[in-house]
Design a protein around this motif. Structure first.
Motif, PDB file in Angstrom:
ATOM      1  N   ILE A  51       0.915  -1.239  -0.012  1.00 28.47           N
ATOM      2  CA  ILE A  51       0.003   0.211   0.004  1.00 28.47           C
ATOM      3  C   ILE A  51       0.919   1.101  -0.034  1.00 28.47           C
ATOM      4  O   ILE A  51       1.594   1.139   0.869  1.00 28.47           O
ATOM      5  CB  ILE A  51      -1.061   0.061   1.292  1.00 28.47           C
ATOM      6  CG1 ILE A  51      -1.746  -1.023   1.130  1.00 28.47           C
ATOM      7  CG2 ILE A  51      -1.640   1.509   1.344  1.00 28.47           C
ATOM      8  CD1 ILE A  51      -3.012  -0.868   2.048  1.00 28.47           C
ATOM      9  N   ARG A  52       0.750   2.167  -1.003  1.00 26.74           N
ATOM     10  CA  ARG A  52       1.528   3.229  -1.032  1.00 26.74           C
ATOM     11  C   ARG A  52       0.617   4.582  -0.658  1.00 26.74           C
ATOM     12  O   ARG A  52      -0.517   4.627  -1.119  1.00 26.74           O
ATOM     13  CB  ARG A  52       2.047   3.691  -2.345  1.00 26.74           C
ATOM     14  CG  ARG A  52       2.715   4.899  -2.780  1.00 26.74           C
ATOM     15  CD  ARG A  52       3.324   4.759  -4.156  1.00 26.74           C
ATOM     16  NE  ARG A  52       4.524   4.027  -4.224  1.00 26.74           N
ATOM     17  CZ  ARG A  52       5.239   3.911  -5.332  1.00 26.74           C
ATOM     18  NH1 ARG A  52       4.962   4.822  -6.357  1.00 26.74           N
ATOM     19  NH2 ARG A  52       6.336   3.098  -5.358  1.00 26.74           N
ATOM     20  N   LEU A  53       1.039   5.244   0.294  1.00 21.18           N
ATOM     21  CA  LEU A  53       0.404   6.481   0.830  1.00 21.18           C
ATOM     22  C   LEU A  53       0.993   7.678  -0.190  1.00 21.18           C
ATOM     23  O   LEU A  53       2.205   7.840   0.055  1.00 21.18           O
ATOM     24  CB  LEU A  53       0.645   6.621   2.139  1.00 21.18           C
ATOM     25  CG  LEU A  53      -0.085   7.752   2.876  1.00 21.18           C
ATOM     26  CD1 LEU A  53      -1.616   7.633   2.510  1.00 21.18           C
ATOM     27  CD2 LEU A  53      -0.005   7.989   4.382  1.00 21.18           C
TER      28      LEU A  53
ATOM     29  N   TYR B 174      10.256   4.023   2.284  1.00 18.47           N
ATOM     30  CA  TYR B 174      10.387   5.243   1.387  1.00 18.47           C
ATOM     31  C   TYR B 174      11.247   5.156   0.461  1.00 18.47           C
ATOM     32  O   TYR B 174      11.496   6.068  -0.211  1.00 18.47           O
ATOM     33  CB  TYR B 174      10.225   6.482   2.267  1.00 18.47           C
ATOM     34  CG  TYR B 174      11.404   6.725   3.060  1.00 18.47           C
ATOM     35  CD1 TYR B 174      12.395   7.221   2.862  1.00 18.47           C
ATOM     36  CD2 TYR B 174      11.245   6.163   4.561  1.00 18.47           C
ATOM     37  CE1 TYR B 174      13.395   7.441   3.746  1.00 18.47           C
ATOM     38  CE2 TYR B 174      12.344   6.203   5.173  1.00 18.47           C
ATOM     39  CZ  TYR B 174      13.397   6.997   4.769  1.00 18.47           C
ATOM     40  OH  TYR B 174      14.503   6.796   5.717  1.00 18.47           O
ATOM     41  N   ILE B 175      12.000   3.891   0.341  1.00 14.61           N
ATOM     42  CA  ILE B 175      12.917   3.774  -0.655  1.00 14.61           C
ATOM     43  C   ILE B 175      12.170   3.515  -2.155  1.00 14.61           C
ATOM     44  O   ILE B 175      12.055   2.221  -2.428  1.00 14.61           O
ATOM     45  CB  ILE B 175      13.772   2.651  -0.322  1.00 14.61           C
ATOM     46  CG1 ILE B 175      14.416   2.759   1.170  1.00 14.61           C
ATOM     47  CG2 ILE B 175      15.060   2.700  -1.216  1.00 14.61           C
ATOM     48  CD1 ILE B 175      15.126   4.248   1.519  1.00 14.61           C
ATOM     49  N   ASN B 176      11.622   4.716  -2.691  1.00 16.43           N
ATOM     50  CA  ASN B 176      11.199   4.151  -4.125  1.00 16.43           C
ATOM     51  C   ASN B 176      11.353   5.491  -4.816  1.00 16.43           C
ATOM     52  O   ASN B 176      11.822   6.330  -4.350  1.00 16.43           O
ATOM     53  CB  ASN B 176       9.556   3.967  -4.030  1.00 16.43           C
ATOM     54  CG  ASN B 176       8.814   4.917  -3.065  1.00 16.43           C
ATOM     55  OD1 ASN B 176       8.915   6.176  -3.230  1.00 16.43           O
ATOM     56  ND2 ASN B 176       8.412   4.603  -2.085  1.00 16.43           N
ATOM     57  N   ASP B 177      10.912   5.557  -6.275  1.00 18.64           N
ATOM     58  CA  ASP B 177      11.229   6.692  -6.961  1.00 18.64           C
ATOM     59  C   ASP B 177      10.644   7.948  -6.698  1.00 18.64           C
ATOM     60  O   ASP B 177      11.080   9.079  -6.857  1.00 18.64           O
ATOM     61  CB  ASP B 177      11.116   6.129  -8.171  1.00 18.64           C
ATOM     62  CG  ASP B 177       9.351   6.066  -8.587  1.00 18.64           C
ATOM     63  OD1 ASP B 177       8.811   5.470  -7.757  1.00 18.64           O
ATOM     64  OD2 ASP B 177       8.865   5.836  -9.706  1.00 18.64           O
ATOM     65  N   LYS B 178       9.597   8.082  -5.866  1.00 20.18           N
ATOM     66  CA  LYS B 178       8.971   9.069  -5.483  1.00 20.18           C
ATOM     67  C   LYS B 178       9.137   9.664  -3.981  1.00 20.18           C
ATOM     68  O   LYS B 178       9.034  10.563  -3.512  1.00 20.18           O
ATOM     69  CB  LYS B 178       7.434   8.879  -5.761  1.00 20.18           C
ATOM     70  CG  LYS B 178       6.956   8.456  -6.754  1.00 20.18           C
ATOM     71  CD  LYS B 178       6.709   9.634  -8.005  1.00 20.18           C
ATOM     72  CE  LYS B 178       5.952   9.176  -9.025  1.00 20.18           C
ATOM     73  NZ  LYS B 178       6.739   9.684 -10.209  1.00 20.18           N
ATOM     74  N   GLY B 179       9.832   8.756  -3.072  1.00 24.10           N
ATOM     75  CA  GLY B 179      10.134   8.844  -1.847  1.00 24.10           C
ATOM     76  C   GLY B 179       8.815   8.886  -0.881  1.00 24.10           C
ATOM     77  O   GLY B 179       8.854   9.643   0.205  1.00 24.10           O
ATOM     78  N   VAL B 180       7.759   8.407  -1.435  1.00 20.65           N
ATOM     79  CA  VAL B 180       6.282   8.261  -0.653  1.00 20.65           C
ATOM     80  C   VAL B 180       6.450   6.895   0.283  1.00 20.65           C
ATOM     81  O   VAL B 180       7.172   6.296   0.076  1.00 20.65           O
ATOM     82  CB  VAL B 180       5.463   8.354  -1.602  1.00 20.65           C
ATOM     83  CG1 VAL B 180       5.098   9.341  -2.324  1.00 20.65           C
ATOM     84  CG2 VAL B 180       5.056   7.043  -2.562  1.00 20.65           C
TER      85      VAL B 180
END
Length: 84
Positions: free
Chosen positions: A7-9, A30-36
């Protein structure tokens, strides 16, 4: 969920965010391309909740800011009503 998932907030991570699955705190990523914010959710029916709260550093900073503001007000009023 029919299978394990994520689940991505749509909020950029900032210290103080916490994630919960069925009232148990879980690790936030939060280690993803958007930092979300993302959490891994296992297969099954779950209640997912996110909350944002104070960190100890932020609380200390808030107290220092409030104390400084009060001291500034005292100095302003002391100068304004000082008898010469």
């Amino acid at each position: 969920m029919n299978k394990d998932g994520v689940i991505r907030l749509n909020i950029i991570y900032f210290p103080g965010w916490r994630g919960f699955i069925d009232r148990e705190e879980t690790t936030i990523s939060y280690i993803n391309d958007k930092g979300v914010i993302e959490i891994n959710v296992p297969k099954g029916k779950h209640t997912v909740r996110f909350s944002f709260g104070e960190t100890s550093t932020r609380l200390i900073s808030d107290i220092i800011t409030l104390a400084s503001f009060i001291a500034l007000l005292i100095l302003i009023f002391k100068k304004k009503y000082e008898i010469s």
